[in-house]
Write an enzyme that holds these catalytic residues in place. Structure first.
Site, PDB file in Angstrom:
ATOM      1  N   ARG A 102       0.843  -1.206   0.000  1.00 10.63           N
ATOM      2  CA  ARG A 102       0.000   0.000   0.000  1.00 10.63           C
ATOM      3  C   ARG A 102       0.873   1.249   0.000  1.00 10.63           C
ATOM      4  O   ARG A 102       0.585   2.217  -0.704  1.00 10.63           O
ATOM      5  CB  ARG A 102      -0.941  -0.031   1.224  1.00 10.63           C
ATOM      6  CG  ARG A 102      -1.687   1.262   1.497  1.00 10.63           C
ATOM      7  CD  ARG A 102      -2.586   1.650   0.334  1.00 10.63           C
ATOM      8  NE  ARG A 102      -3.305   2.871   0.606  1.00 10.63           N
ATOM      9  CZ  ARG A 102      -2.990   4.063   0.109  1.00 10.63           C
ATOM     10  NH1 ARG A 102      -1.937   4.206  -0.675  1.00 10.63           N
ATOM     11  NH2 ARG A 102      -3.730   5.125   0.380  1.00 10.63           N
ATOM     12  N   HIS A 107       3.769   6.599  -3.662  1.00  6.88           N
ATOM     13  CA  HIS A 107       4.913   7.228  -4.297  1.00  6.88           C
ATOM     14  C   HIS A 107       4.806   7.054  -5.800  1.00  6.88           C
ATOM     15  O   HIS A 107       4.092   6.205  -6.293  1.00  6.88           O
ATOM     16  CB  HIS A 107       6.213   6.580  -3.797  1.00  6.88           C
ATOM     17  CG  HIS A 107       6.298   6.542  -2.301  1.00  6.88           C
ATOM     18  ND1 HIS A 107       6.473   7.662  -1.530  1.00  6.88           N
ATOM     19  CD2 HIS A 107       6.191   5.514  -1.432  1.00  6.88           C
ATOM     20  CE1 HIS A 107       6.489   7.334  -0.251  1.00  6.88           C
ATOM     21  NE2 HIS A 107       6.317   6.026  -0.160  1.00  6.88           N
TER      22      HIS A 107
END
Length: 150
Positions: A102, A107
């Protein structure tokens, strides 16, 4: 004042959406221009399902605890240990891995990373359905999802 009853419907719906996204993504030909968009839907469904699963896990533990504020303040690792002790998850390490996956979605990622995240979503869906079943048992929810609908 007693808290409202725990409603597992949002997690059921989120997992149904994840299953649907996975189905469409896998069914789409690899050379299709829609494939990356369907993969993005899988990743988004994974993110949402994961967040709901952890939130509901904490909530069920809080309602079952003698000292709910202590459960509310547990670190993630302590939450997982408490959940395993309560029989709500089978393996805390698995759920730590789901958290790592997750976190990767938060990012920027390239095509390879996106593909990897989408591929693990299938396994996550099975673990999340297991959690949903255990949560349903723990709260006495009669609408018990025993299997993956797809």
């Amino acid at each position: 004042m007693t808290p409202p009853p725990i409603d597992l419907t949002p997690l059921r719906k989120a997992l149904d959406a994840l299953d649907g996204a996975l189905h469409y993504w896998h069914a789409e030909p690899d050379d299709s221009g829609r494939k990356p968009h369907l993969r993005a839907g899988v990743i988004q469904s994974f993110e949402f399902s994961y967040e709901l699963a952890v939130r509901l896990l904490r909530r069920v533990l809080m309602e079952r605890a003698i000292a709910a504020p202590l459960v509310a303040d547990l670190s993630f690792n302590d939450l997982l240990r408490a959940a395993a002790d309560a029989g709500l998850i089978a393996d805390p390490l698995t759920w730590r891995r789901w958290r790592d996956w997750r976190n990767r979605t938060r990012h920027g990622y390239d095509e390879t990373q996106a593909e990897s995240i989408a591929n693990v979503a299938q396994t996550f869906a099975g673990d999340a359905r297991d959690l949903l079943n255990r949560l349903a048992d723990a709260i006495g929810d009669g609408d018990h999802p025993t299997a993956n609908p797809t």
